[in-house]
Every structure is written in structure tokens, then in C-alpha cells.
Design a protein around this motif. Sequence first.
Motif, PDB file in Angstrom:
ATOM      1  N   CYS A  46     -21.981  -0.044 -15.866  1.00 36.97           N
ATOM      2  CA  CYS A  46     -22.949   0.147 -14.784  1.00 36.97           C
ATOM      3  C   CYS A  46     -23.669  -1.137 -14.381  1.00 36.97           C
ATOM      4  O   CYS A  46     -24.560  -1.094 -13.532  1.00 36.97           O
ATOM      5  N   TRP A  47     -23.314  -2.253 -14.960  1.00 38.91           N
ATOM      6  CA  TRP A  47     -24.106  -3.460 -14.752  1.00 38.91           C
ATOM      7  C   TRP A  47     -24.073  -3.988 -13.325  1.00 38.91           C
ATOM      8  O   TRP A  47     -24.970  -4.721 -12.929  1.00 38.91           O
ATOM      9  N   ARG A  48     -23.053  -3.640 -12.555  1.00 42.73           N
ATOM     10  CA  ARG A  48     -23.020  -4.038 -11.144  1.00 42.73           C
ATOM     11  C   ARG A  48     -22.933  -2.823 -10.230  1.00 42.73           C
ATOM     12  O   ARG A  48     -22.387  -2.898  -9.133  1.00 42.73           O
ATOM     13  N   CYS A  49     -23.484  -1.702 -10.681  1.00 43.92           N
ATOM     14  CA  CYS A  49     -23.473  -0.508  -9.840  1.00 43.92           C
ATOM     15  C   CYS A  49     -24.234  -0.779  -8.542  1.00 43.92           C
ATOM     16  O   CYS A  49     -25.300  -1.409  -8.556  1.00 43.92           O
ATOM     17  N   PHE A  50     -23.679  -0.306  -7.417  1.00 44.03           N
ATOM     18  CA  PHE A  50     -24.316  -0.570  -6.135  1.00 44.03           C
ATOM     19  C   PHE A  50     -25.360   0.482  -5.759  1.00 44.03           C
ATOM     20  O   PHE A  50     -26.022   0.354  -4.741  1.00 44.03           O
TER      21      PHE A  50
ATOM     22  N   GLU B  52     -14.212  -7.229  -7.394  1.00 44.16           N
ATOM     23  CA  GLU B  52     -13.923  -8.242  -8.401  1.00 44.16           C
ATOM     24  C   GLU B  52     -15.214  -8.823  -8.974  1.00 44.16           C
ATOM     25  O   GLU B  52     -15.242  -9.283 -10.124  1.00 44.16           O
ATOM     26  N   ALA B  53     -16.289  -8.771  -8.206  1.00 41.83           N
ATOM     27  CA  ALA B  53     -17.585  -9.277  -8.673  1.00 41.83           C
ATOM     28  C   ALA B  53     -18.106  -8.484  -9.871  1.00 41.83           C
ATOM     29  O   ALA B  53     -18.969  -8.966 -10.614  1.00 41.83           O
ATOM     30  N   PHE B  54     -17.589  -7.259 -10.068  1.00 43.69           N
ATOM     31  CA  PHE B  54     -18.010  -6.458 -11.218  1.00 43.69           C
ATOM     32  C   PHE B  54     -17.566  -7.099 -12.547  1.00 43.69           C
ATOM     33  O   PHE B  54     -18.082  -6.740 -13.604  1.00 43.69           O
TER      34      PHE B  54
ATOM     35  N   PHE C  62     -10.138  -5.347 -11.726  1.00 35.88           N
ATOM     36  CA  PHE C  62     -11.135  -5.010 -10.712  1.00 35.88           C
ATOM     37  C   PHE C  62     -10.656  -5.426  -9.329  1.00 35.88           C
ATOM     38  O   PHE C  62      -9.888  -6.365  -9.167  1.00 35.88           O
ATOM     39  N   GLY C  63     -11.159  -4.726  -8.313  1.00 40.16           N
ATOM     40  CA  GLY C  63     -10.974  -5.165  -6.942  1.00 40.16           C
ATOM     41  C   GLY C  63      -9.751  -4.614  -6.247  1.00 40.16           C
ATOM     42  O   GLY C  63      -8.920  -3.903  -6.816  1.00 40.16           O
ATOM     43  N   LEU C  64      -9.664  -4.986  -4.970  1.00 37.79           N
ATOM     44  CA  LEU C  64      -8.614  -4.452  -4.103  1.00 37.79           C
ATOM     45  C   LEU C  64      -7.233  -4.959  -4.503  1.00 37.79           C
ATOM     46  O   LEU C  64      -6.244  -4.228  -4.410  1.00 37.79           O
TER      47      LEU C  64
END
Length: 378
Positions: A143-147, A222-224, A243-245
Motif C-alpha cells: 500500500c505504500w504508493r496507493c493512490f 512502475e513508480a510503485f 509493475f506497470g503497463l
Amino acid sequence: MIEECVEIIRKGDRNGNGMLIRIHLPSGIEILGLPTENAYGGGWDLGPTWNYLVLDDPPFLVDTGRLGMGRHLLDMIAYAGLSAKDIAFVMVTHGHEDHDGSLFDITASTGAPVKGHFIYDRLIRYYPDRAATRMQQKFPALCWRCFMPESYSDKNCREYQETRSRLTIEALQEDPQRLSRNTLAHHVPGHSPDALAIFVGKEAILVGDTVLPDITPWPSQEAFYDPVKSILTPEYPTSDAVFGLRAYIRSLKKLKTLGAENGNLLVLPGHRLYYHDRWNGLDLSRRIHELIDHHIQRCGAILTILEGGVKSVGDIAVQHFDASLLKGLGRLMAENEVISHCELLCACGDVVVTAKGEYEATGHMNFESKIRALGPDT
């Protein structure tokens, strides 16, 4: 195809809520379809979460629905003539609350062990010594980069995260990993870094949220990766590995290849198997082709928007998405999608990030060829 092998044990509403089905595969293996309510409020509706009890040797439950759905799930299993004792283990397709929210309740009631991907086991834990902020100390690494805003997380996620973190997980790291006599789990990261797809022989595939009918699963960012890098390395040394697209598109292509190797598979998604009074039978290859084309088109649309000059993620979201989709938390979800696509565009050299964190087109259009060239080893 889906209608031909489904026995409706109990009818539900027009979107599948309250429904209970038994799926008969040609080999004789049966799968119970167990939809649990998944209403978050607001204007977005995924339909219920479809959990599945795979009656193989041994039988196992796939996903548990949202927090509070455990008792309802066990009642459905009993209604179908089975009991909690029939569950040898619980398999988690990925660590989103609408799929593992009732995991703690199910394990407490049944005593069944839990299996999940190695990344799932790592990221559901708390790491206060590695957390960079007070907010991160309050939540597990996943959850550290949850939006979502902190107010939403405090209200809806604290109990779920705390109970989930106390579970013992049998972590799967081999790919593929055998689960039972006739089933294999394959790692398909992108929507979530820990996502798994489960093949039932050469007859069916349980895809979680990696492939859905009607709607396009949102990719992670990817920033996650950066906040959890120390937790995932050395096994996963780069952000786009899970992570990421880019990771998501690789996983789609992996599933397409595996599907072609396994014949005409019955596709059982995590949402909208039955929706708006109809069954959503999926051709796996065709649907994956549609999903990849969707992301190519969205990348192209974002570049077109950036032809008008430098834009923030919010500016792009407002220009690209219909206003009805930007109400409330929909705005945050739309911006998350934009960021995922801009990350890919940056990796392709088509977009750069300015000093202010906005996006600027470079004049190049490499994204489509790069997406087409993506594969499991690229």
C-alpha cells in the motif's frame, strides 16, 4: 461455450449477485462459481467478485471476496452440498481487497492454509524500519504508493490490512507452480505484481483480474516499485519486471501463448462472468488482442493531447476521459491509468517528464512498435 457447461444452482440478480453455479468440464472436473457482493458505491460497478471452488484432487478455493464476505461464501458452499472441510487450501489470485478481503475469516473458519505468490507474501507485511513516511508505517508495503487518499484508506482498509498481515502464506515462486493434480498457476504481473492465472488442465483458466470482459483492467505503475525495491530484490531487480503497463502487456502475451498451447479454454474471470442478464464467454486470444489494442490507442490519444503542449496528469485525464468517469474517486483512478501509459511512453522515448513533473511529447512515436515487440523476455 460457457452456457453449455453451467448448471445454475441458484439464480441471482441481473448482474450475478446472489447467483450460485456449478461448471462441468469435459474431463469430469467441476468448479463452483461463487460470486460475492462487490459494491463500493459511486458510479463504478465491476459486478460481484467471482470466487471459484475447484473440485480437483485436492479441492481448493480461489479468492474470498471483499471484507465481510466470508460467512456468505461459506453459506454458498454449504448450499451447493459441500462443507468447509472440503477446502484443502485457499489460493489468492492477487492482493486486492475485493479478492482477498475475507481471507482471514475463511482461514479462521476452515483452518485451510493459504497459498499466494512470493510477492504477495512479501508485500502484505509491515516494514516500519523501511517505511519512508508516517503513512507507510501504518500500512503494509503493498500500500505504500496507493493512490487512494489517506482518509479512504483509514476508513476502509486498516482492519483488512492488519488481519491479512498476520496470515501465514505458502509462497509460490516457481513458474508454473502445480497446485493440484490437474492445475497449474502462472505468474502474470502487471495489474498487480503478484497476480496469478490458474490453468485447469487444458479446459479452463481462472484469470483473476488480468483479463476481464467489457472492461479493461487498470495497470499498476512502475513508480510503485521504488519504495518496495529492497523488499523484492534480488529476485525482481527492475520496476517493469512486475509493475506497470509493460509488465501487464507481457503477461497478456504470455497468457495468449499459453492459451494457444492449451486449446479452446473456458475463461473464468474475477468479474462480470455474468452481467446485465447475459453470460460473458471470452475467446482468450481475441480478448487479449482487444486489450493490447486498447492500450495502443490510449497511448496514441495521450500523445495527441500532448501535441497541444506540456500537460499535467490531471490535464490529460480531463481531456481524455468522459466527465462522468471523473467523479469522486474516479478522478484518481483515471489519473493512475494516465500515469501508467505515460511511463510506457517515456520508456519508448515518446514523452519526457519536465522538472515540474508534467509530461511533454518528444515528437517521436515509437510506442506501437515497442508494444508489439514486447515479450516475456524483453
